[in-house]
Design a protein around this motif. Sequence first.
Motif, PDB file in Angstrom:
ATOM      1  N   ILE A  45      -0.907 -66.680   4.418  1.00 41.66           N
ATOM      2  CA  ILE A  45      -0.884 -66.181   5.793  1.00 41.66           C
ATOM      3  C   ILE A  45       0.449 -65.523   6.109  1.00 41.66           C
ATOM      4  CG2 ILE A  45      -1.077 -66.836   8.223  1.00 41.66           C
ATOM      5  CD1 ILE A  45      -3.669 -66.982   6.639  1.00 41.66           C
ATOM      6  N   VAL A  46       1.543 -66.099   5.599  1.00 42.99           N
ATOM      7  CA  VAL A  46       2.874 -65.571   5.900  1.00 42.99           C
ATOM      8  C   VAL A  46       3.033 -64.144   5.397  1.00 42.99           C
ATOM      9  CG1 VAL A  46       5.346 -65.832   5.410  1.00 42.99           C
ATOM     10  CG2 VAL A  46       3.968 -67.835   5.986  1.00 42.99           C
ATOM     11  N   GLN A  80       0.959 -61.879   5.250  1.00 44.61           N
ATOM     12  CA  GLN A  80       0.257 -60.920   6.101  1.00 44.61           C
ATOM     13  C   GLN A  80       1.075 -60.521   7.313  1.00 44.61           C
ATOM     14  OE1 GLN A  80      -2.418 -60.358   3.580  1.00 44.61           O
ATOM     15  NE2 GLN A  80      -3.038 -59.566   5.552  1.00 44.61           N
ATOM     16  N   MET A  81       2.122 -61.281   7.619  1.00 41.16           N
ATOM     17  CA  MET A  81       2.941 -60.990   8.794  1.00 41.16           C
ATOM     18  C   MET A  81       3.942 -59.884   8.551  1.00 41.16           C
ATOM     19  SD  MET A  81       3.723 -64.891  10.097  1.00 41.16           S
ATOM     20  CE  MET A  81       2.370 -66.050  10.388  1.00 41.16           C
ATOM     21  N   PHE A  82       4.239 -59.591   7.296  1.00 45.64           N
ATOM     22  CA  PHE A  82       5.220 -58.565   6.984  1.00 45.64           C
ATOM     23  C   PHE A  82       4.571 -57.185   7.019  1.00 45.64           C
ATOM     24  CE2 PHE A  82       6.908 -62.388   5.021  1.00 45.64           C
ATOM     25  CZ  PHE A  82       8.245 -62.344   5.410  1.00 45.64           C
TER      26      PHE A  82
END
Length: 267
Positions: free
Chosen positions: A101-102, A104-106
Motif C-alpha cells: 500500500i505504501v 502506491q502513495m508515491f
Amino acid sequence: MTLFVLIVTLILILPFLWMISTSFKQPDEVFSSIPKWLPRDFSFINYLSIWRRRYFTDYFLNSLIVSGFTMGIALIVAMFTGYGISRFSFRGKTFFSAMLIVVQMFPSMLLLIPLYMIMNSLGLLDTHLSMVIAYTTFAMPFCSWMIKGYFDTIPVSLEESARMDGCSRLGILFKIVMPLAAPGIVTVAMFAFVLSWQEYLYAMTFARTEGMRTLTVGIALMQGQHGSVDWGQIMAGSVIACLPGLILFTYLEKYLVQGFTMGAVKE
C-alpha cells in the motif's frame, strides 16, 4: 439526497456528453460563436478522418497490446502474491503487506528517470516491453492487495477438504479459489487494464517513434501546422479511446459489483 446525487452525476458527465456531441459536428460548427449541445447535422466525418489518419490505427493497436499484456502479467503475479499473503504465515508478512500500500502513495513520476535509465541500458526504449514492465510495476502492488482481500472471504475449510481429498496446492488455487474469487479477479483485471490504457507520461517518454506511441500520446499530439487543433477529430479520437473501457465495463458490470463487495472485508 437523490436530487443532489443526480445533480453531481450530471455535472460529472457533462464533459463526456460535450465530447460526444463535438465529435459529430462539422468543422465550422465546432467553432461556432453560439455553442449548441446537439449538432446541426450529425456527421461521421471526424471519425472517418481520424481513422484514416496516419498512425492512428498503430496508436490503437499499441494501446491494446500494452494494456492487454499488462493486465495479464499483473493479474498472474497478483493472484500468487495475494494468495500467499492470505493463506501463509511468514516472517515480515505484516511489513510486506503494508509496503504494497505504501508504494502506491508515491507519485509515479519519481520512478520515471530511474526506469528510463534502466530501459535505455537494456535497449528496451521504443518497445512495447518497456511500457508493459513500467505499468506492471505500478499495477501489481495494488492488484495484489485487492485480490488478497477477495481470497480472505473464501473459507479455509474448503481448501482443507480439498487437501484431504488429495488435491495439490496449485489444484486448490485453480479449481476452487479462483472460480470462487472470479468477481474479484475481474475487478483486478479491469483496474490493471484501465491504469495502463489511460497512462500518458511513461508512454510519451519511452516511445520515441510515431509507430510505437499509444492512443493517449497520439491524441495529445494531434496538432496541425502553426499549432492549429482540429477539435472535432480530437473529440472523435477521445470517444474511440473510451470505447474499450466502456465495452469491458458494460460486459463485466455484474462481476465488478460483486468484486467490490467481496473485497470489503474487515480483518
